[in-house]
Write a protein that holds these residues in place. Structure first.
Motif, mmCIF file in Angstrom:
data_model
loop_
_atom_site.group_PDB
_atom_site.id
_atom_site.type_symbol
_atom_site.label_atom_id
_atom_site.label_comp_id
_atom_site.label_asym_id
_atom_site.label_seq_id
_atom_site.Cartn_x
_atom_site.Cartn_y
_atom_site.Cartn_z
ATOM 1 N N THR A 263 0.881 -1.443 0.015
ATOM 2 C CA THR A 263 0.050 0.006 -0.025
ATOM 3 C C THR A 263 0.977 1.295 -0.068
ATOM 4 O O THR A 263 0.525 2.150 -0.826
ATOM 5 N N ASP A 264 1.933 1.380 0.810
ATOM 6 C CA ASP A 264 2.716 2.556 0.875
ATOM 7 C C ASP A 264 3.619 2.694 -0.242
ATOM 8 O O ASP A 264 3.650 3.808 -0.850
ATOM 9 N N LYS A 265 3.945 1.438 -0.768
ATOM 10 C CA LYS A 265 4.958 1.631 -2.009
ATOM 11 C C LYS A 265 4.073 2.085 -3.237
ATOM 12 O O LYS A 265 4.535 2.740 -3.982
ATOM 13 N N HIS A 266 2.883 1.638 -3.306
ATOM 14 C CA HIS A 266 2.041 2.144 -4.346
ATOM 15 C C HIS A 266 1.692 3.685 -4.332
ATOM 16 O O HIS A 266 1.822 4.403 -5.243
ATOM 17 N N SER A 267 1.513 4.167 -3.063
ATOM 18 C CA SER A 267 1.205 5.594 -2.841
ATOM 19 C C SER A 267 2.481 6.295 -3.137
ATOM 20 O O SER A 267 2.270 7.108 -3.948
ATOM 21 N N LEU A 285 5.032 -4.932 -9.120
ATOM 22 C CA LEU A 285 4.708 -5.079 -7.840
ATOM 23 C C LEU A 285 3.644 -6.367 -7.598
ATOM 24 O O LEU A 285 3.870 -7.295 -6.539
ATOM 25 N N LEU A 286 2.547 -6.271 -8.288
ATOM 26 C CA LEU A 286 1.593 -7.158 -8.302
ATOM 27 C C LEU A 286 2.119 -8.665 -8.586
ATOM 28 O O LEU A 286 1.647 -9.594 -7.941
ATOM 29 N N TYR A 287 2.795 -8.720 -9.697
ATOM 30 C CA TYR A 287 3.399 -9.763 -10.454
ATOM 31 C C TYR A 287 4.090 -10.724 -9.424
ATOM 32 O O TYR A 287 3.902 -11.889 -9.597
ATOM 33 N N ASN A 288 4.783 -10.062 -8.694
ATOM 34 C CA ASN A 288 5.779 -10.782 -7.877
ATOM 35 C C ASN A 288 5.494 -10.891 -6.518
ATOM 36 O O ASN A 288 5.870 -11.527 -5.398
ATOM 37 N N ASN A 289 4.023 -10.011 -5.830
ATOM 38 C CA ASN A 289 3.628 -10.006 -4.628
ATOM 39 C C ASN A 289 2.271 -10.317 -4.393
ATOM 40 O O ASN A 289 1.758 -10.150 -3.061
ATOM 41 N N CYS A 290 1.622 -10.612 -5.306
ATOM 42 C CA CYS A 290 0.064 -10.842 -4.991
ATOM 43 C C CYS A 290 -0.427 -11.814 -4.199
ATOM 44 O O CYS A 290 -1.299 -11.796 -3.458
ATOM 45 N N ASP A 291 0.492 -12.875 -4.234
ATOM 46 C CA ASP A 291 0.335 -14.180 -3.080
ATOM 47 C C ASP A 291 0.923 -13.765 -1.878
ATOM 48 O O ASP A 291 0.664 -14.516 -0.959
ATOM 49 N N LYS A 292 1.487 -12.735 -1.479
ATOM 50 C CA LYS A 292 1.937 -12.366 -0.233
ATOM 51 C C LYS A 292 0.968 -11.270 0.425
ATOM 52 O O LYS A 292 1.341 -10.813 1.689
ATOM 53 N N ARG A 299 -6.457 -5.798 -4.926
ATOM 54 C CA ARG A 299 -7.481 -5.378 -5.648
ATOM 55 C C ARG A 299 -7.301 -3.860 -6.008
ATOM 56 O O ARG A 299 -7.419 -3.418 -6.999
ATOM 57 N N ASN A 300 -6.837 -3.034 -4.778
ATOM 58 C CA ASN A 300 -6.797 -1.738 -4.762
ATOM 59 C C ASN A 300 -5.362 -1.202 -5.671
ATOM 60 O O ASN A 300 -5.774 -0.399 -6.644
ATOM 61 N N THR A 301 -4.486 -2.230 -5.717
ATOM 62 C CA THR A 301 -3.399 -1.684 -6.339
ATOM 63 C C THR A 301 -3.662 -2.208 -7.967
ATOM 64 O O THR A 301 -3.290 -1.555 -8.913
ATOM 65 N N PHE A 302 -4.470 -3.140 -8.255
ATOM 66 C CA PHE A 302 -4.898 -3.751 -9.600
ATOM 67 C C PHE A 302 -5.687 -2.548 -10.105
ATOM 68 O O PHE A 302 -5.716 -2.399 -11.323
ATOM 69 N N ALA A 303 -6.628 -2.065 -9.535
ATOM 70 C CA ALA A 303 -7.541 -1.175 -9.844
ATOM 71 C C ALA A 303 -7.039 0.188 -10.373
ATOM 72 O O ALA A 303 -7.313 0.836 -11.279
ATOM 73 N N ALA A 304 -5.803 0.363 -9.682
ATOM 74 C CA ALA A 304 -5.030 1.822 -10.085
ATOM 75 C C ALA A 304 -4.416 1.402 -11.243
ATOM 76 O O ALA A 304 -4.127 2.334 -12.159
#
Length: 482
Positions: A263-267, A285-292, A299-304
Protein backbone atom coordinates in the motif's frame (compact mmCIF):
# COMPACT_ATOMS: atom_id res chain seq x y z
CA UNK A 1 25.53 -28.37 -44.64
CA UNK A 2 24.20 -24.81 -44.59
CA UNK A 3 20.75 -24.13 -43.21
CA UNK A 4 19.11 -20.74 -43.57
CA UNK A 5 16.31 -19.84 -41.19
CA UNK A 6 14.29 -16.73 -41.96
CA UNK A 7 12.28 -15.43 -39.07
CA UNK A 8 9.61 -12.84 -39.72
CA UNK A 9 9.11 -10.62 -36.70
CA UNK A 10 6.16 -8.28 -36.51
CA UNK A 11 7.10 -5.08 -34.75
CA UNK A 12 4.25 -3.01 -33.43
CA UNK A 13 4.34 0.22 -31.55
CA UNK A 14 3.24 -0.15 -27.96
CA UNK A 15 0.09 1.37 -26.54
CA UNK A 16 -2.03 1.06 -29.64
CA UNK A 17 0.01 2.61 -32.45
CA UNK A 18 0.49 1.14 -35.93
CA UNK A 19 2.45 -2.05 -36.66
CA UNK A 20 5.31 -2.55 -39.07
CA UNK A 21 7.26 -5.62 -40.09
CA UNK A 22 10.93 -6.36 -39.65
CA UNK A 23 12.83 -9.41 -40.89
CA UNK A 24 15.56 -11.20 -38.99
CA UNK A 25 17.44 -13.74 -41.13
CA UNK A 26 19.57 -16.42 -39.50
CA UNK A 27 22.25 -18.14 -41.57
CA UNK A 28 23.59 -21.23 -39.80
CA UNK A 29 26.45 -23.46 -40.97
CA UNK A 30 27.95 -26.58 -39.39
CA UNK A 31 25.31 -26.69 -36.69
CA UNK A 32 24.53 -30.40 -36.49
CA UNK A 33 21.59 -31.36 -34.28
CA UNK A 34 20.90 -28.18 -32.40
CA UNK A 35 18.03 -26.09 -31.10
CA UNK A 36 17.94 -22.34 -31.44
CA UNK A 37 15.21 -20.17 -29.99
CA UNK A 38 14.21 -16.54 -29.93
CA UNK A 39 12.47 -15.03 -26.94
CA UNK A 40 11.00 -11.65 -26.15
CA UNK A 41 9.51 -10.13 -23.00
CA UNK A 42 7.14 -7.39 -24.22
CA UNK A 43 5.90 -6.44 -20.75
CA UNK A 44 9.20 -6.85 -18.87
CA UNK A 45 7.66 -9.22 -16.31
CA UNK A 46 9.42 -12.44 -17.25
CA UNK A 47 6.46 -13.79 -19.25
CA UNK A 48 8.44 -14.23 -22.45
CA UNK A 49 7.13 -15.06 -25.90
CA UNK A 50 9.34 -17.90 -27.13
CA UNK A 51 9.75 -19.86 -30.36
CA UNK A 52 12.04 -22.88 -30.74
CA UNK A 53 13.70 -23.85 -34.02
CA UNK A 54 15.19 -27.29 -34.52
CA UNK A 55 17.97 -26.78 -37.05
CA UNK A 56 19.07 -30.36 -37.71
CA UNK A 57 17.11 -30.69 -40.96
CA UNK A 58 17.83 -28.76 -44.15
CA UNK A 59 15.49 -26.24 -45.76
CA UNK A 60 13.99 -24.99 -42.52
CA UNK A 61 11.94 -21.82 -42.70
CA UNK A 62 9.32 -20.50 -40.36
CA UNK A 63 7.63 -17.30 -39.36
CA UNK A 64 7.15 -15.88 -35.91
CA UNK A 65 5.42 -12.76 -34.64
CA UNK A 66 6.49 -10.75 -31.63
CA UNK A 67 4.64 -7.71 -30.35
CA UNK A 68 7.53 -5.27 -30.01
CA UNK A 69 7.26 -1.54 -29.37
CA UNK A 70 9.13 1.17 -31.30
CA UNK A 71 12.25 -0.58 -30.07
CA UNK A 72 12.84 -3.85 -28.29
CA UNK A 73 15.35 -6.45 -27.10
CA UNK A 74 15.02 -9.97 -28.52
CA UNK A 75 17.11 -12.77 -27.02
CA UNK A 76 18.87 -15.19 -29.36
CA UNK A 77 19.55 -18.41 -27.44
CA UNK A 78 21.87 -21.04 -28.89
CA UNK A 79 23.96 -23.74 -27.19
CA UNK A 80 23.54 -22.20 -23.76
CA UNK A 81 24.68 -18.76 -24.87
CA UNK A 82 22.33 -15.76 -24.99
CA UNK A 83 22.79 -12.72 -27.20
CA UNK A 84 20.59 -9.65 -26.93
CA UNK A 85 19.50 -8.14 -30.25
CA UNK A 86 18.41 -4.52 -30.33
CA UNK A 87 15.60 -3.91 -32.84
CA UNK A 88 13.60 -0.97 -34.08
CA UNK A 89 10.58 -1.00 -36.37
CA UNK A 90 11.36 -1.73 -40.02
CA UNK A 91 14.74 -3.41 -39.46
CA UNK A 92 16.39 -5.88 -41.79
CA UNK A 93 18.85 -7.84 -39.66
CA UNK A 94 20.93 -10.85 -40.69
CA UNK A 95 22.68 -13.10 -38.16
CA UNK A 96 25.41 -15.52 -39.30
CA UNK A 97 26.49 -18.42 -37.09
CA UNK A 98 29.16 -21.07 -37.75
CA UNK A 99 28.67 -24.01 -35.40
CA UNK A 100 32.36 -24.92 -35.50
CA UNK A 101 33.38 -21.59 -34.02
CA UNK A 102 30.44 -20.60 -31.88
CA UNK A 103 30.01 -18.02 -30.41
CA UNK A 104 33.06 -16.22 -31.85
CA UNK A 105 31.68 -16.63 -35.37
CA UNK A 106 28.57 -14.53 -34.71
CA UNK A 107 28.20 -11.83 -37.35
CA UNK A 108 25.46 -9.22 -37.61
CA UNK A 109 24.61 -7.55 -40.89
CA UNK A 110 21.92 -5.21 -42.21
CA UNK A 111 20.00 -2.55 -40.30
CA UNK A 112 21.56 -1.60 -36.97
CA UNK A 113 24.49 -3.96 -37.57
CA UNK A 114 26.96 -1.49 -36.01
CA UNK A 115 24.70 -1.00 -33.00
CA UNK A 116 24.19 -4.73 -32.44
CA UNK A 117 27.86 -5.51 -32.91
CA UNK A 118 28.70 -2.90 -30.28
CA UNK A 119 25.95 -4.27 -28.00
CA UNK A 120 27.51 -7.75 -28.05
CA UNK A 121 30.93 -6.29 -27.24
CA UNK A 122 29.54 -4.11 -24.44
CA UNK A 123 27.53 -6.93 -22.88
CA UNK A 124 30.47 -9.33 -23.01
CA UNK A 125 32.97 -6.85 -21.53
CA UNK A 126 30.72 -5.69 -18.71
CA UNK A 127 28.67 -8.85 -18.09
CA UNK A 128 29.61 -9.03 -14.39
CA UNK A 129 28.56 -5.38 -13.84
CA UNK A 130 25.01 -6.21 -14.88
CA UNK A 131 24.70 -9.66 -13.26
CA UNK A 132 22.65 -9.16 -10.08
CA UNK A 133 23.77 -12.44 -8.53
CA UNK A 134 27.46 -11.61 -8.87
CA UNK A 135 26.97 -7.97 -7.92
CA UNK A 136 25.14 -8.89 -4.70
CA UNK A 137 27.85 -11.40 -3.80
CA UNK A 138 30.50 -8.69 -4.31
CA UNK A 139 28.42 -6.22 -2.29
CA UNK A 140 28.21 -8.44 0.77
CA UNK A 141 31.54 -7.56 2.42
CA UNK A 142 32.12 -3.99 1.16
CA UNK A 143 31.39 -0.84 3.22
CA UNK A 144 29.13 1.71 1.56
CA UNK A 145 31.83 4.25 0.64
CA UNK A 146 33.94 1.59 -1.04
CA UNK A 147 30.86 0.21 -2.74
CA UNK A 148 29.99 3.61 -4.23
CA UNK A 149 33.56 3.94 -5.53
CA UNK A 150 33.32 0.48 -7.09
CA UNK A 151 30.10 1.43 -8.86
CA UNK A 152 31.52 4.78 -9.96
CA UNK A 153 34.61 3.12 -11.46
CA UNK A 154 32.42 0.60 -13.28
CA UNK A 155 30.20 3.38 -14.63
CA UNK A 156 33.23 5.34 -15.85
CA UNK A 157 34.69 2.27 -17.57
CA UNK A 158 31.36 1.60 -19.31
CA UNK A 159 31.02 5.25 -20.39
CA UNK A 160 34.60 5.41 -21.70
CA UNK A 161 34.08 2.23 -23.70
CA UNK A 162 30.84 3.58 -25.13
CA UNK A 163 32.34 6.95 -26.09
CA UNK A 164 35.12 5.17 -28.01
CA UNK A 165 32.71 2.97 -29.98
CA UNK A 166 33.44 2.74 -33.69
CA UNK A 167 30.83 4.72 -35.63
CA UNK A 168 29.21 6.13 -32.47
CA UNK A 169 28.14 9.28 -34.30
CA UNK A 170 26.08 7.14 -36.70
CA UNK A 171 24.35 5.05 -34.05
CA UNK A 172 20.56 5.29 -33.91
CA UNK A 173 19.49 8.00 -31.41
CA UNK A 174 17.19 5.52 -29.67
CA UNK A 175 19.98 2.97 -29.37
CA UNK A 176 22.31 5.56 -27.86
CA UNK A 177 19.59 6.47 -25.40
CA UNK A 178 19.21 2.78 -24.50
CA UNK A 179 22.95 2.32 -23.81
CA UNK A 180 23.17 5.55 -21.84
CA UNK A 181 20.21 4.45 -19.73
CA UNK A 182 21.85 1.09 -19.09
CA UNK A 183 24.98 2.83 -17.84
CA UNK A 184 23.28 5.56 -15.80
CA UNK A 185 20.69 3.41 -14.06
CA UNK A 186 22.98 0.46 -13.39
CA UNK A 187 24.97 2.74 -11.08
CA UNK A 188 21.91 4.06 -9.22
CA UNK A 189 20.24 0.66 -9.16
CA UNK A 190 23.04 -1.02 -7.21
CA UNK A 191 23.71 2.01 -5.02
CA UNK A 192 20.10 2.06 -3.77
CA UNK A 193 20.09 -1.74 -3.60
CA UNK A 194 22.89 -1.67 -1.02
CA UNK A 195 20.81 -0.74 2.07
CA UNK A 196 17.87 -2.89 0.95
CA UNK A 197 19.99 -5.99 0.39
CA UNK A 198 21.89 -5.45 3.64
CA UNK A 199 18.65 -4.88 5.52
CA UNK A 200 16.97 -8.00 4.14
CA UNK A 201 20.03 -10.12 4.93
CA UNK A 202 20.38 -8.97 8.52
CA UNK A 203 17.01 -9.73 10.03
CA UNK A 204 18.21 -8.62 13.46
CA UNK A 205 18.00 -5.03 12.23
CA UNK A 206 14.65 -3.33 12.71
CA UNK A 207 15.52 -0.48 10.36
CA UNK A 208 16.91 -0.14 6.86
CA UNK A 209 20.23 1.71 6.86
CA UNK A 210 20.16 5.28 5.58
CA UNK A 211 22.59 6.16 2.81
CA UNK A 212 24.77 9.24 3.38
CA UNK A 213 23.05 12.25 1.83
CA UNK A 214 26.15 13.03 -0.21
CA UNK A 215 25.76 9.73 -2.09
CA UNK A 216 22.20 10.37 -3.25
CA UNK A 217 22.42 14.14 -3.75
CA UNK A 218 23.20 13.77 -7.45
CA UNK A 219 20.24 11.52 -8.21
CA UNK A 220 18.31 13.55 -10.78
CA UNK A 221 14.70 12.40 -10.60
CA UNK A 222 13.91 14.45 -13.72
CA UNK A 223 15.70 11.72 -15.65
CA UNK A 224 13.06 9.19 -14.60
CA UNK A 225 11.43 8.92 -18.00
CA UNK A 226 9.14 6.36 -19.56
CA UNK A 227 11.43 6.14 -22.60
CA UNK A 228 13.97 4.38 -20.35
CA UNK A 229 11.72 1.37 -19.67
CA UNK A 230 13.51 -0.69 -22.32
CA UNK A 231 16.57 -0.65 -20.05
CA UNK A 232 16.54 -3.50 -17.54
CA UNK A 233 18.84 -1.38 -15.34
CA UNK A 234 16.16 1.33 -15.19
CA UNK A 235 13.38 -1.16 -14.43
CA UNK A 236 15.37 -2.70 -11.59
CA UNK A 237 16.26 0.76 -10.33
CA UNK A 238 12.55 1.66 -10.11
CA UNK A 239 12.01 -1.10 -7.57
CA UNK A 240 14.92 -0.08 -5.36
CA UNK A 241 14.12 3.61 -5.79
CA UNK A 242 10.57 3.15 -4.53
CA UNK A 243 11.64 0.76 -1.78
CA UNK A 244 14.44 2.95 -0.43
CA UNK A 245 12.75 6.34 -0.56
CA UNK A 246 9.43 4.99 0.67
CA UNK A 247 11.38 3.47 3.55
CA UNK A 248 12.99 6.86 4.18
CA UNK A 249 9.52 8.46 4.30
CA UNK A 250 8.64 6.00 7.07
CA UNK A 251 11.76 6.57 9.17
CA UNK A 252 13.45 3.51 7.62
CA UNK A 253 11.37 1.12 9.71
CA UNK A 254 11.24 -2.40 8.26
CA UNK A 255 7.83 -3.71 7.28
CA UNK A 256 6.41 -6.71 9.08
CA UNK A 257 3.15 -6.54 7.11
CA UNK A 258 3.50 -7.06 3.34
CA UNK A 259 0.04 -5.64 2.73
CA UNK A 260 1.05 -2.39 4.40
CA UNK A 261 4.30 -2.42 2.42
CA UNK A 262 2.46 -2.74 -0.91
CA UNK A 263 0.00 0.00 0.00
CA UNK A 264 2.76 2.46 0.94
CA UNK A 265 4.93 1.63 -2.07
CA UNK A 266 1.93 2.07 -4.35
CA UNK A 267 1.27 5.54 -2.87
CA UNK A 268 4.90 6.57 -3.22
CA UNK A 269 5.12 5.35 -6.84
CA UNK A 270 1.94 7.24 -7.74
CA UNK A 271 3.46 10.49 -6.47
CA UNK A 272 6.96 10.13 -7.88
CA UNK A 273 6.99 8.08 -11.09
CA UNK A 274 5.96 9.13 -14.62
CA UNK A 275 2.82 7.44 -15.95
CA UNK A 276 4.13 4.37 -17.80
CA UNK A 277 6.90 3.79 -15.26
CA UNK A 278 4.24 3.92 -12.55
CA UNK A 279 2.03 1.43 -14.38
CA UNK A 280 4.95 -0.91 -15.02
CA UNK A 281 5.94 -0.71 -11.36
CA UNK A 282 2.42 -1.58 -10.19
CA UNK A 283 2.37 -4.54 -12.58
CA UNK A 284 5.79 -5.65 -11.30
CA UNK A 285 4.67 -5.22 -7.68
CA UNK A 286 1.56 -7.33 -8.21
CA UNK A 287 3.21 -9.93 -10.43
CA UNK A 288 5.80 -10.70 -7.76
CA UNK A 289 3.81 -10.13 -4.58
CA UNK A 290 0.08 -10.67 -5.10
CA UNK A 291 0.28 -14.00 -3.23
CA UNK A 292 1.88 -12.31 -0.20
CA UNK A 293 -0.78 -9.68 0.50
CA UNK A 294 -4.46 -9.54 1.38
CA UNK A 295 -6.88 -9.63 -1.59
CA UNK A 296 -8.29 -6.19 -0.77
CA UNK A 297 -4.80 -4.68 -1.07
CA UNK A 298 -4.10 -6.54 -4.32
CA UNK A 299 -7.48 -5.38 -5.72
CA UNK A 300 -6.79 -1.74 -4.84
CA UNK A 301 -3.40 -1.88 -6.53
CA UNK A 302 -4.85 -3.65 -9.56
CA UNK A 303 -7.64 -1.09 -9.83
CA UNK A 304 -5.05 1.69 -10.02
CA UNK A 305 -3.17 -0.23 -12.70
CA UNK A 306 -6.19 -0.99 -14.86
CA UNK A 307 -7.78 2.47 -14.74
CA UNK A 308 -5.84 3.49 -17.87
CA UNK A 309 -6.24 1.84 -21.28
CA UNK A 310 -2.47 2.11 -21.78
CA UNK A 311 -2.06 -0.61 -19.13
CA UNK A 312 -4.40 -3.16 -20.75
CA UNK A 313 -1.63 -5.63 -21.59
CA UNK A 314 -0.16 -5.50 -18.09
CA UNK A 315 -3.64 -5.88 -16.59
CA UNK A 316 -4.26 -9.05 -18.59
CA UNK A 317 -1.03 -10.68 -17.38
CA UNK A 318 -1.83 -9.79 -13.77
CA UNK A 319 -5.36 -11.19 -14.11
CA UNK A 320 -3.94 -14.45 -15.46
CA UNK A 321 -1.45 -14.83 -12.60
CA UNK A 322 -3.30 -13.24 -9.67
CA UNK A 323 -6.94 -13.91 -10.58
CA UNK A 324 -7.58 -16.23 -7.63
CA UNK A 325 -6.18 -13.71 -5.15
CA UNK A 326 -8.05 -10.81 -6.72
CA UNK A 327 -11.33 -12.68 -6.32
CA UNK A 328 -10.75 -14.03 -2.82
CA UNK A 329 -11.79 -12.78 0.59
CA UNK A 330 -9.23 -11.41 3.02
CA UNK A 331 -10.03 -13.99 5.70
CA UNK A 332 -9.45 -16.90 3.30
CA UNK A 333 -6.03 -15.70 2.13
CA UNK A 334 -4.92 -14.66 5.62
CA UNK A 335 -5.03 -18.34 6.65
CA UNK A 336 -3.01 -19.34 3.60
CA UNK A 337 -0.37 -16.70 4.31
CA UNK A 338 -0.02 -17.97 7.87
CA UNK A 339 0.48 -21.55 6.66
CA UNK A 340 3.13 -20.87 4.02
CA UNK A 341 6.23 -21.56 6.13
CA UNK A 342 6.23 -25.32 5.55
CA UNK A 343 5.44 -25.21 1.84
CA UNK A 344 8.95 -24.75 0.45
CA UNK A 345 10.15 -27.62 -1.75
CA UNK A 346 13.39 -28.32 -3.59
CA UNK A 347 14.92 -31.21 -5.57
CA UNK A 348 17.45 -33.68 -4.14
CA UNK A 349 20.29 -35.41 -6.01
CA UNK A 350 17.97 -38.25 -7.05
CA UNK A 351 15.53 -35.80 -8.62
CA UNK A 352 12.89 -36.22 -5.91
CA UNK A 353 11.00 -33.20 -4.58
CA UNK A 354 11.61 -32.65 -0.86
CA UNK A 355 9.44 -30.41 1.33
CA UNK A 356 10.95 -28.77 4.40
CA UNK A 357 7.74 -29.63 6.22
CA UNK A 358 8.64 -33.32 5.84
CA UNK A 359 11.65 -32.72 8.11
CA UNK A 360 9.57 -31.30 10.94
CA UNK A 361 10.72 -32.73 14.26
CA UNK A 362 14.39 -32.08 13.48
CA UNK A 363 16.60 -29.05 13.91
CA UNK A 364 17.50 -27.77 10.43
CA UNK A 365 20.70 -25.83 9.77
CA UNK A 366 20.34 -24.51 6.21
CA UNK A 367 23.24 -23.29 4.09
CA UNK A 368 22.23 -21.31 0.98
CA UNK A 369 25.07 -21.37 -1.53
CA UNK A 370 26.12 -21.44 -5.22
CA UNK A 371 29.21 -22.67 -7.06
CA UNK A 372 30.22 -19.10 -8.01
CA UNK A 373 30.14 -17.90 -4.37
CA UNK A 374 33.69 -17.94 -2.99
CA UNK A 375 32.69 -17.04 0.63
CA UNK A 376 30.20 -19.95 0.54
CA UNK A 377 32.89 -22.39 -0.51
CA UNK A 378 35.32 -21.10 2.12
CA UNK A 379 32.78 -22.08 4.81
CA UNK A 380 32.42 -25.71 3.68
CA UNK A 381 35.33 -27.09 5.76
CA UNK A 382 33.82 -25.45 8.82
CA UNK A 383 30.33 -26.83 8.09
CA UNK A 384 31.79 -30.35 7.82
CA UNK A 385 33.59 -29.87 11.13
CA UNK A 386 30.36 -28.52 12.64
CA UNK A 387 28.47 -31.67 11.62
CA UNK A 388 31.16 -33.86 13.14
CA UNK A 389 31.06 -31.86 16.38
CA UNK A 390 27.40 -32.64 17.08
CA UNK A 391 27.27 -35.13 19.99
CA UNK A 392 26.25 -38.63 18.88
CA UNK A 393 23.06 -38.60 20.97
CA UNK A 394 21.76 -35.62 18.95
CA UNK A 395 22.77 -36.62 15.42
CA UNK A 396 19.40 -38.17 14.62
CA UNK A 397 17.65 -34.95 15.63
CA UNK A 398 19.46 -32.54 13.32
CA UNK A 399 19.72 -32.17 9.55
CA UNK A 400 22.30 -30.06 7.72
CA UNK A 401 20.91 -28.82 4.42
CA UNK A 402 22.86 -27.36 1.53
CA UNK A 403 20.39 -25.53 -0.74
CA UNK A 404 21.93 -24.39 -4.02
CA UNK A 405 20.68 -21.40 -5.98
CA UNK A 406 22.91 -22.12 -8.97
CA UNK A 407 21.59 -21.29 -12.43
CA UNK A 408 21.58 -24.92 -13.59
CA UNK A 409 21.23 -28.37 -12.06
CA UNK A 410 24.42 -29.45 -13.83
CA UNK A 411 26.49 -26.75 -12.09
CA UNK A 412 24.96 -27.71 -8.74
CA UNK A 413 25.75 -31.42 -9.07
CA UNK A 414 29.32 -30.72 -10.17
CA UNK A 415 29.72 -28.40 -7.19
CA UNK A 416 28.41 -31.02 -4.74
CA UNK A 417 30.91 -33.52 -6.10
CA UNK A 418 33.83 -31.08 -6.25
CA UNK A 419 33.37 -29.86 -2.69
CA UNK A 420 32.44 -33.29 -1.25
CA UNK A 421 29.17 -32.20 0.34
CA UNK A 422 27.65 -35.66 0.58
CA UNK A 423 27.43 -35.66 4.38
CA UNK A 424 24.56 -33.19 4.36
CA UNK A 425 21.21 -33.16 2.54
CA UNK A 426 21.75 -31.48 -0.82
CA UNK A 427 18.84 -29.68 -2.47
CA UNK A 428 18.56 -27.57 -5.61
CA UNK A 429 16.16 -24.67 -6.06
CA UNK A 430 15.88 -24.00 -9.78
CA UNK A 431 16.06 -20.45 -11.07
CA UNK A 432 19.18 -18.92 -9.55
CA UNK A 433 18.48 -15.54 -8.00
CA UNK A 434 14.84 -15.89 -9.06
CA UNK A 435 14.44 -19.36 -7.58
CA UNK A 436 11.76 -20.35 -5.10
CA UNK A 437 14.41 -20.42 -2.36
CA UNK A 438 15.47 -16.85 -3.12
CA UNK A 439 11.85 -15.66 -3.10
CA UNK A 440 10.67 -17.71 -0.13
CA UNK A 441 13.57 -16.82 2.16
CA UNK A 442 14.16 -13.33 0.68
CA UNK A 443 17.74 -14.09 -0.29
CA UNK A 444 19.57 -10.94 -1.31
CA UNK A 445 23.09 -12.20 -0.73
CA UNK A 446 24.89 -15.46 0.00
CA UNK A 447 26.26 -17.23 1.94
CA UNK A 448 23.17 -17.13 4.10
CA UNK A 449 22.38 -19.46 6.98
CA UNK A 450 19.07 -20.23 8.63
CA UNK A 451 18.01 -22.38 11.59
CA UNK A 452 14.58 -24.00 11.99
CA UNK A 453 13.54 -25.63 15.26
CA UNK A 454 11.79 -28.97 15.81
CA UNK A 455 8.39 -27.31 15.52
CA UNK A 456 9.22 -26.13 12.00
CA UNK A 457 9.63 -22.51 13.12
CA UNK A 458 12.40 -20.25 11.87
CA UNK A 459 14.34 -19.26 14.98
CA UNK A 460 17.38 -17.69 13.32
CA UNK A 461 16.59 -16.17 9.92
CA UNK A 462 20.14 -14.89 9.62
CA UNK A 463 22.08 -17.52 11.56
CA UNK A 464 25.78 -17.42 12.32
CA UNK A 465 28.22 -19.00 9.88
CA UNK A 466 29.69 -22.48 10.48
CA UNK A 467 33.08 -20.84 11.15
CA UNK A 468 31.61 -18.88 14.08
CA UNK A 469 32.45 -20.82 17.29
CA UNK A 470 29.08 -19.80 18.78
CA UNK A 471 27.10 -21.75 16.15
CA UNK A 472 27.66 -25.17 17.71
CA UNK A 473 26.43 -23.94 21.11
CA UNK A 474 23.26 -22.48 19.63
CA UNK A 475 22.47 -25.73 17.82
CA UNK A 476 23.06 -27.86 20.91
CA UNK A 477 20.87 -25.54 22.99
CA UNK A 478 18.02 -26.07 20.48
CA UNK A 479 18.65 -29.83 20.44
CA UNK A 480 18.36 -29.98 24.22
CA UNK A 481 14.99 -28.25 24.24
CA UNK A 482 12.03 -30.59 24.75
Amino acid sequence: MKKILRVLILLCCSFGTLAQQSVVSLELTNTGKDTLYLSYDPLFLGAKVRKDFFVAASGISDAIQFGIADEGIVDLNFRGKVFHLYLERGNQVKIKIDGKDWPKSLQIEGSLNAENTFLQQFNEKFADNFNATKVFAQMAEIPIDSWEMTLFDAKKAQSDFYKKATGLEKFSPKFKQYIENQIRWNYWNYLLAYPIVKGNTNTALTKVMALPNTLVADLDTKKLQDEALLSDSYRSFLSYYVTYFNSKAHDFEKYKDQSKSMTDKHSFAREHLPLLSYQYYLAYLLYNNCDKVLPSVARNTFAALSVSSTADAWSKVIKDKCGVILGAKDAEIAKVLEAKDGSFRAVNLKGDSVALSSLKGKILYIDFWATWCKPCIEEFPYSKKLMQSIPSKFKKDIEFLYISVDDTEELWKKGVEKHALMEGLNLFSKGGWYSEAAKRFKLQAIPRYLIINKKGEIVYENAKRPSDPRTLGELIQLLEEK
